[in-house]
Motif scaffolding. Structure first.
Motif, PDB file in Angstrom:
ATOM      1  N   PRO A 146      34.744  40.462  42.434  1.00 19.51           N
ATOM      2  CA  PRO A 146      34.754  39.427  43.484  1.00 19.51           C
ATOM      3  C   PRO A 146      34.424  38.038  42.931  1.00 19.51           C
ATOM      4  CG  PRO A 146      33.690  41.391  44.308  1.00 19.51           C
ATOM      5  CD  PRO A 146      33.915  41.613  42.825  1.00 19.51           C
ATOM      6  N   ASN A 147      33.496  37.974  41.967  1.00 20.81           N
ATOM      7  CA  ASN A 147      33.174  36.699  41.330  1.00 20.81           C
ATOM      8  C   ASN A 147      34.380  36.150  40.585  1.00 20.81           C
ATOM      9  OD1 ASN A 147      30.647  37.321  42.238  1.00 20.81           O
ATOM     10  ND2 ASN A 147      29.655  37.383  40.258  1.00 20.81           N
ATOM     11  N   LEU A 148      35.090  37.048  39.890  1.00 20.47           N
ATOM     12  CA  LEU A 148      36.282  36.639  39.148  1.00 20.47           C
ATOM     13  C   LEU A 148      37.364  36.152  40.102  1.00 20.47           C
ATOM     14  CD1 LEU A 148      37.966  36.378  36.594  1.00 20.47           C
ATOM     15  CD2 LEU A 148      38.504  38.813  36.773  1.00 20.47           C
ATOM     16  N   LEU A 149      37.550  36.839  41.216  1.00 20.20           N
ATOM     17  CA  LEU A 149      38.547  36.419  42.208  1.00 20.20           C
ATOM     18  C   LEU A 149      38.217  35.036  42.757  1.00 20.20           C
ATOM     19  CD1 LEU A 149      40.983  36.933  44.002  1.00 20.20           C
ATOM     20  CD2 LEU A 149      39.474  38.166  45.583  1.00 20.20           C
ATOM     21  N   SER A 150      36.946  34.798  42.997  1.00 25.47           N
ATOM     22  CA  SER A 150      36.522  33.484  43.483  1.00 25.47           C
ATOM     23  C   SER A 150      36.837  32.399  42.463  1.00 25.47           C
ATOM     24  CB  SER A 150      35.015  33.507  43.787  1.00 25.47           C
ATOM     25  OG  SER A 150      34.567  32.250  44.211  1.00 25.47           O
ATOM     26  N   ARG A 151      36.603  32.680  41.190  1.00 25.27           N
ATOM     27  CA  ARG A 151      36.943  31.714  40.129  1.00 25.27           C
ATOM     28  C   ARG A 151      38.438  31.435  40.126  1.00 25.27           C
ATOM     29  NH1 ARG A 151      35.175  33.860  34.505  1.00 25.27           N
ATOM     30  NH2 ARG A 151      36.025  31.844  33.840  1.00 25.27           N
ATOM     31  N   CYS A 152      39.225  32.487  40.235  1.00 23.70           N
ATOM     32  CA  CYS A 152      40.686  32.333  40.234  1.00 23.70           C
ATOM     33  C   CYS A 152      41.152  31.464  41.379  1.00 23.70           C
ATOM     34  CB  CYS A 152      41.351  33.709  40.313  1.00 23.70           C
ATOM     35  SG  CYS A 152      41.134  34.727  38.843  1.00 23.70           S
ATOM     36  N   ASN A 153      40.589  31.691  42.550  1.00 22.77           N
ATOM     37  CA  ASN A 153      40.976  30.907  43.724  1.00 22.77           C
ATOM     38  C   ASN A 153      40.548  29.451  43.606  1.00 22.77           C
ATOM     39  OD1 ASN A 153      42.161  33.109  45.003  1.00 22.77           O
ATOM     40  ND2 ASN A 153      40.264  33.703  46.031  1.00 22.77           N
ATOM     41  N   ASN A 154      39.361  29.231  43.071  1.00 16.93           N
ATOM     42  CA  ASN A 154      38.842  27.863  42.957  1.00 16.93           C
ATOM     43  C   ASN A 154      39.585  27.029  41.919  1.00 16.93           C
ATOM     44  OD1 ASN A 154      36.910  28.372  44.906  1.00 16.93           O
ATOM     45  ND2 ASN A 154      35.321  28.909  43.426  1.00 16.93           N
ATOM     46  N   HIS A 155      40.149  27.684  40.905  1.00 20.63           N
ATOM     47  CA  HIS A 155      40.791  26.957  39.808  1.00 20.63           C
ATOM     48  C   HIS A 155      42.287  27.213  39.705  1.00 20.63           C
ATOM     49  CE1 HIS A 155      36.886  25.639  38.302  1.00 20.63           C
ATOM     50  NE2 HIS A 155      36.456  26.880  38.431  1.00 20.63           N
ATOM     51  N   ASN A 158      47.440  42.468  45.183  1.00 18.75           N
ATOM     52  CA  ASN A 158      47.844  41.786  46.413  1.00 18.75           C
ATOM     53  C   ASN A 158      47.565  40.287  46.401  1.00 18.75           C
ATOM     54  OD1 ASN A 158      48.785  44.174  47.674  1.00 18.75           O
ATOM     55  ND2 ASN A 158      46.680  44.731  48.231  1.00 18.75           N
ATOM     56  N   TYR A 159      47.193  39.773  45.231  1.00 16.78           N
ATOM     57  CA  TYR A 159      46.924  38.350  45.101  1.00 16.78           C
ATOM     58  C   TYR A 159      47.997  37.714  44.207  1.00 16.78           C
ATOM     59  CZ  TYR A 159      42.370  39.623  46.994  1.00 16.78           C
ATOM     60  OH  TYR A 159      41.367  40.112  47.799  1.00 16.78           O
ATOM     61  N   THR A 185      43.972  29.849  39.077  1.00 19.80           N
ATOM     62  CA  THR A 185      44.305  30.624  37.887  1.00 19.80           C
ATOM     63  C   THR A 185      45.631  31.345  38.085  1.00 19.80           C
ATOM     64  OG1 THR A 185      41.960  30.934  37.372  1.00 19.80           O
ATOM     65  CG2 THR A 185      43.516  32.463  36.342  1.00 19.80           C
ATOM     66  N   LYS A 186      46.488  31.285  37.076  1.00 22.95           N
ATOM     67  CA  LYS A 186      47.827  31.862  37.182  1.00 22.95           C
ATOM     68  C   LYS A 186      47.946  33.243  36.539  1.00 22.95           C
ATOM     69  CE  LYS A 186      50.324  27.442  37.397  1.00 22.95           C
ATOM     70  NZ  LYS A 186      49.132  26.609  37.556  1.00 22.95           N
ATOM     71  N   GLU A 187      47.107  33.524  35.522  1.00 21.26           N
ATOM     72  CA  GLU A 187      47.255  34.805  34.827  1.00 21.26           C
ATOM     73  C   GLU A 187      45.911  35.366  34.377  1.00 21.26           C
ATOM     74  OE1 GLU A 187      49.544  36.804  30.954  1.00 21.26           O
ATOM     75  OE2 GLU A 187      49.701  34.647  31.331  1.00 21.26           O
ATOM     76  N   LEU A 188      45.791  36.680  34.512  1.00 25.28           N
ATOM     77  CA  LEU A 188      44.658  37.413  33.971  1.00 25.28           C
ATOM     78  C   LEU A 188      45.170  38.320  32.862  1.00 25.28           C
ATOM     79  CD1 LEU A 188      42.869  38.534  37.280  1.00 25.28           C
ATOM     80  CD2 LEU A 188      42.186  36.673  35.755  1.00 25.28           C
ATOM     81  N   ILE A 189      44.590  38.185  31.673  1.00 24.11           N
ATOM     82  CA  ILE A 189      44.941  39.064  30.562  1.00 24.11           C
ATOM     83  C   ILE A 189      43.873  40.147  30.476  1.00 24.11           C
ATOM     84  CG2 ILE A 189      45.355  39.255  28.092  1.00 24.11           C
ATOM     85  CD1 ILE A 189      46.020  36.297  28.057  1.00 24.11           C
ATOM     86  N   ILE A 190      44.255  41.375  30.739  1.00 21.14           N
ATOM     87  CA  ILE A 190      43.299  42.476  30.675  1.00 21.14           C
ATOM     88  C   ILE A 190      43.204  42.936  29.221  1.00 21.14           C
ATOM     89  CG2 ILE A 190      42.693  44.758  31.531  1.00 21.14           C
ATOM     90  CD1 ILE A 190      44.408  44.149  33.996  1.00 21.14           C
ATOM     91  N   ALA A 191      42.086  42.612  28.591  1.00 20.17           N
ATOM     92  CA  ALA A 191      41.906  42.876  27.161  1.00 20.17           C
ATOM     93  C   ALA A 191      40.831  43.929  26.935  1.00 20.17           C
ATOM     94  CB  ALA A 191      41.569  41.580  26.424  1.00 20.17           C
ATOM     95  N   PHE A 210      42.187  49.906  37.242  1.00 19.25           N
ATOM     96  CA  PHE A 210      41.433  49.524  38.438  1.00 19.25           C
ATOM     97  C   PHE A 210      41.533  48.018  38.686  1.00 19.25           C
ATOM     98  CE2 PHE A 210      37.637  48.035  40.611  1.00 19.25           C
ATOM     99  CZ  PHE A 210      37.562  48.900  41.701  1.00 19.25           C
ATOM    100  N   ILE A 211      41.419  47.231  37.624  1.00 19.23           N
ATOM    101  CA  ILE A 211      41.514  45.778  37.759  1.00 19.23           C
ATOM    102  C   ILE A 211      42.896  45.372  38.255  1.00 19.23           C
ATOM    103  CG2 ILE A 211      41.463  43.574  36.502  1.00 19.23           C
ATOM    104  CD1 ILE A 211      39.392  44.893  34.626  1.00 19.23           C
ATOM    105  N   THR A 212      43.932  45.998  37.708  1.00 15.28           N
ATOM    106  CA  THR A 212      45.304  45.709  38.130  1.00 15.28           C
ATOM    107  C   THR A 212      45.481  46.003  39.619  1.00 15.28           C
ATOM    108  OG1 THR A 212      46.145  46.251  35.927  1.00 15.28           O
ATOM    109  CG2 THR A 212      47.736  46.229  37.713  1.00 15.28           C
TER     110      THR A 212
END
Length: 200
Positions: free
Chosen positions: A126-135, A163-164, A137-143, A156-158
């Protein structure tokens, strides 16, 4: 370790519990430190005490640094458009050593694991989603690592972000540069086979 264990034996025991060290390596380290206690041992003690007092977990990405927000999060030259999701700070450091990634990070602190008693809440998505929305963010690289727990966590992350309007990608896996097929484990070899692409 028994209650009677003390002095050098106690130090050897403590060092041997560190990742990558066994009893023999721990013994060599302790002997090296004790050869010049005033310089080597006291210097190590002061360094550890300083780290314990000053190093914090970044309130934004969960990296570690001497301030509440790490240098990467405070760096205005880095892009908010892309965030790499890593298991631990060790993987963050590994990516930073390449000198090529100029985005941000999200450190999970581990993977989903029943044995380690880690649940989805521990990933702080949820914290990461909030960061993405605030900035925006266009891509998350799952490393995450190519282990069973790492792959389960990546899935699980995918699913969490499906839906976002954020692209999720996964690090490629397979044959390392200079690698020979005969020396690869079956998992790596199959991952390379499944990730094949047209020859160019």
């Amino acid at each position: 370790m028994t209650k009677e264990t003390s002095g050098p034996d106690q130090l050897i025991y403590l060092f041997s519990k560190l990742p990558g060290l066994g009893t023999r390596s721990a013994r060599r380290i302790v002997l090296h430190l004790l050869q010049d206690k005033d310089l080597r041992l006291k210097g190590l003690i002061e360094g550890l005490q300083d780290a314990a007092a000053k190093i914090n977990c970044c309130t934004i990405c969960n990296n570690i640094d001497y301030s509440s927000q790490c240098r990467i999060c405070l760096d205005q030259q880095r892009s908010d458009n892309i965030i790499a999701i890593v298991e631990t700070v060790a993987e963050l450091w590994a990516l930073e050593r390449t000198g090529r990634f100029k985005g941000r990070y999200h450190v999970l602190g581990g993977t989903l694991s029943i044995s380690a008693n880690r649940s989805p809440a521990d990933l702080k998505l949820p914290n990461l989603l909030s960061r993405c929305n605030n900035h925006q963010t266009k891509e998350l690289i799952i490393a995450t690592n190519s282990t069973l727990d790492g792959q389960t966590t990546a899935y699980f992350i995918t699913e969490y972000f499906k839906n976002y309007p954020i692209k999720t990608s996964r690090l490629a896996s397979g044959i390392p540069i200079g690698g020979e097929l005969d020396y690869l484990d079956e998992g790596t070899l199959w991952a390379a086979f499944e990730s094949r692409k047209p020859f160019e």
